[in-house]
Design an enzyme around this catalytic site. Sequence first.
Site, PDB file in Angstrom:
ATOM      1  N   LYS A  43       0.205  -5.294   0.087  1.00  0.00           N
ATOM      2  CA  LYS A  43       0.451  -5.860   1.417  1.00  0.00           C
ATOM      3  C   LYS A  43       1.755  -5.279   1.946  1.00  0.00           C
ATOM      4  O   LYS A  43       2.699  -5.084   1.181  1.00  0.00           O
ATOM      5  CB  LYS A  43       0.553  -7.391   1.326  1.00  0.00           C
ATOM      6  N   CYS A 126       1.918  -2.283  12.887  1.00  0.00           N
ATOM      7  CA  CYS A 126       1.440  -3.674  12.859  1.00  0.00           C
ATOM      8  C   CYS A 126       1.348  -4.212  14.279  1.00  0.00           C
ATOM      9  O   CYS A 126       2.343  -4.248  14.993  1.00  0.00           O
ATOM     10  CB  CYS A 126       2.349  -4.588  12.064  1.00  0.00           C
TER      11      CYS A 126
HETATM   12  C1  DHB Z   1      -0.606  -7.030   9.938  1.00  0.00           C
HETATM   13  C2  DHB Z   1      -1.644  -6.380  10.551  1.00  0.00           C
HETATM   14  C3  DHB Z   1      -1.670  -5.023  10.565  1.00  0.00           C
HETATM   15  O1  DHB Z   1      -2.670  -4.320  11.139  1.00  0.00           O
HETATM   16  C4  DHB Z   1      -0.636  -4.330   9.966  1.00  0.00           C
HETATM   17  O2  DHB Z   1      -0.608  -3.000   9.979  1.00  0.00           O
HETATM   18  C5  DHB Z   1       0.380  -4.975   9.343  1.00  0.00           C
HETATM   19  C6  DHB Z   1       0.395  -6.331   9.335  1.00  0.00           C
HETATM   20  C7  DHB Z   1      -0.493  -8.457   9.928  1.00  0.00           C
HETATM   21  O3  DHB Z   1      -0.763  -9.089  10.950  1.00  0.00           O
HETATM   22  O4  DHB Z   1      -0.031  -9.012   8.907  1.00  0.00           O
END
Ligand code: DHB
Length: 307
Positions: A43, A126
């Site tokens: 993550k 993100c």
């Molecule tokens: C999240 C979503 C994404 O597409 C990303 O690249 C990083 C984080 C999110 O909302 O946590």
Amino acid sequence: DLSATIGNETFHHPFVNAAGVCDETAQEMQSVLDSAAGGLTTKSATLAPRAGNPQPRYFDTDLGSINSMGLPNQGLAYYLDFIANSTTAKPIDLSVTGTKPADQVAALQQIQASDFTGLCELNLSCPNVVGKPQIGYDLDATRAILDQVFAFYEKPLGVKLPPYFDLQQYDAMAAILNQYPLTYINAINSVGNGLVIDPNTETVVIKPKGGFGGIGGQYIKPVALANVRAFRQRLRPEIKIIGTGGVTTGTDAFELILCGADIVELGTVVMQEGVSAFTRITHELETLMQEKGYQTLADFRGHLKTQ
Ligand code: DHB
């Protein structure tokens, strides 16, 4: 032989989870490592742990998904610790981000100072932090952060990019990326700020940002194919490409590799099917390659024909 290399890492199988899928906790990450995946992405880690956006923040549809997670994660130290204590032989790609560029730089400074020597992926895309635009859509901001990072960062680094939709955007972004010692790019992140609604209740399906969120799954495969193809035609050949976006079958993966992807990440399909998707899609790719008489990914990588 389905192996591929990125930087100093060998992936014995070409499928890895996309950042944000089955990778927030140690238990989830271990389940990817214990599956048929060729490696693990974490993550996207921020300096401090984050709870993320209010629920519901992820929703499945017949053709994909929408999410506005808001970077829920356990904090960078947790992921560095997991990697340091892991006995896996598979590559682990440490995804890192921040809600502002200074935090992303500070996170990479911690990684540079740590014992970690693997691949790191700087997430420039993100779409879900309220009030924060995607850096990858701002050429000056992209140049500024890469200048700061490569002033000190010496380990293998990739960047996760948002999808682009205009040929001039590819020209401009590739010209910038080609100036830095990047190990790879990852194209694409979710198609940002789509909207899924329920016509029966006349309501949006996720809570944050009035229902707007990143779209993944089958909807976005043509956009992923275009981005991988367009960047492969423009980037220095030493910069590898992780292809991500809408892969649901072995044929989808084959198409992304034809466009130039070195390895392929699976997102929504793993959310919907679990880590058994790695086994299924690997078998489907192997079968297709056998039918076509291909022995290695290099036999067809980038060989897309035009009319
Ligand atoms: C999240 C979503 C994404 O597409 C990303 O690249 C990083 C984080 C999110 O909302 O946590």
